[in-house]
Design an enzyme around this catalytic site. Structure first.
Site, mmCIF file in Angstrom:
data_model
loop_
_atom_site.group_PDB
_atom_site.id
_atom_site.type_symbol
_atom_site.label_atom_id
_atom_site.label_comp_id
_atom_site.label_asym_id
_atom_site.label_seq_id
_atom_site.Cartn_x
_atom_site.Cartn_y
_atom_site.Cartn_z
ATOM 1 N N GLU A 89 0.817 -1.172 -0.124
ATOM 2 C CA GLU A 89 0.046 0.037 0.051
ATOM 3 C C GLU A 89 1.099 1.268 0.051
ATOM 4 O OE1 GLU A 89 -2.988 0.602 0.192
ATOM 5 O OE2 GLU A 89 -4.224 -1.305 0.300
ATOM 6 N N HIS A 130 -3.874 -2.847 -8.391
ATOM 7 C CA HIS A 130 -4.899 -3.257 -7.847
ATOM 8 C C HIS A 130 -6.106 -3.540 -8.864
ATOM 9 C CE1 HIS A 130 -7.704 -3.501 -3.920
ATOM 10 N NE2 HIS A 130 -7.859 -4.679 -4.694
#
Length: 254
Positions: A89, A130
């Protein structure tokens, strides 16, 4: 040099016996650092690492364990990629609107290099966004992500191929599938979680969403042709897809 900070997450699990990590998934947080840490450490999701805007790297989950970052996901022949992936992330409120600072880019590149060294089964084509593994449902890490810099550092792939002939929808779908993208599909919610609708049977799945070829083309463009994300497989899109597919297949030849 990036600073590593250990802040373990409560949210992780064993990898299945014999599981091989073969995918690296890059995300943006859509939240500032403090909120991201709270969510990733104590919420319903997690990731192996979190990279702040100043280049600090937070170690949240050991790579030997599953982190809950990918969600409903599909790449190559695998679905639900948490069990075979590493998730990073990256703090950014919206990577489609905000650029990534130089210090953060350098830290991500160094971290990705180290992950790839530890997991040689990750192919260049399986360093993914993603949005690649969840077309239409996700749009991170966004069109302003620094994929060319990663590729220049030997991480993932990139192409600046010029326009080529267009192709039929069937051929476009086949080439995207060969590269790793999922085919058109449907998903919805079942028992409070996202689930795929298989073989046209909803089997108790509600709020069903159709993910069509244009959505998958858009996911490809978001990663590899970010200047225009319109879901149209035009000549430039097809030129890059064919070039990237050739690079990907050359990278796995003995």
């Amino acid at each position: 040099m990036a600073r590593f900070i250990d802040l373990p997450s409560n949210n992780h699990a064993d990898r299945a016996r014999g599981a091989v990590v073969d995918t690296l998934v890059l995300h943006h947080t859509a939240q500032p650092l403090d909120v991201s840490l709270q969510l990733l450490r104590f919420g319903a999701v997690s990731a192996h690492y979190l990279v702040d805007t100043n280049g600090d790297i937070y170690r949240l989950v050991d790579e030997a364990r599953v982190a809950w970052h990918a969600g409903l996901s599909w790449w190559r022949d695998a679905r639900s990629l948490n069990g075979t992936s590493v998730g990073i992330e990256i703090v950014n409120l919206d990577g489609n609107r905000h650029a990534y600072p130089a210090a953060q880019q350098a830290a991500v590149i160094a971290l990705c290099r180290a992950v790839l060294q530890r997991h040689p089964a990750i192919r260049p084509s399986s360093v993914v966004a993603h949005s690649d593994i969840a077309p239409q449902r996700k749009d991170d890490p966004g069109t302003l992500f620094f994929w060319p810099a990663l590729a220049e550092a030997g991480i993932g792939l990139w192409s600046d191929a010029a326009a080529a002939d267009t192709a039929s929808p069937h051929a476009v779908q086949a080439l995207l599938r060969r590269f790793g993208y999922p085919p058109p599909h449907r998903y919805g919610r079942k028992d409070g979680r996202f689930a795929y609708v298989d073989d046209g049977v909803d089997d108790g799945v509600s709020d069903v969403v159709d993910v069509g070829l244009a959505d998958i083309v858009s996911a490809f463009q978001r990663h590899y042709r970010p200047a225009r994300v319109d879901g149209i497989a035009d000549g430039e899109t097809m030129a890059r897809l064919r070039d990237l597919l050739a690079q990907a297949e050359a990278a796995v030849q003995p």
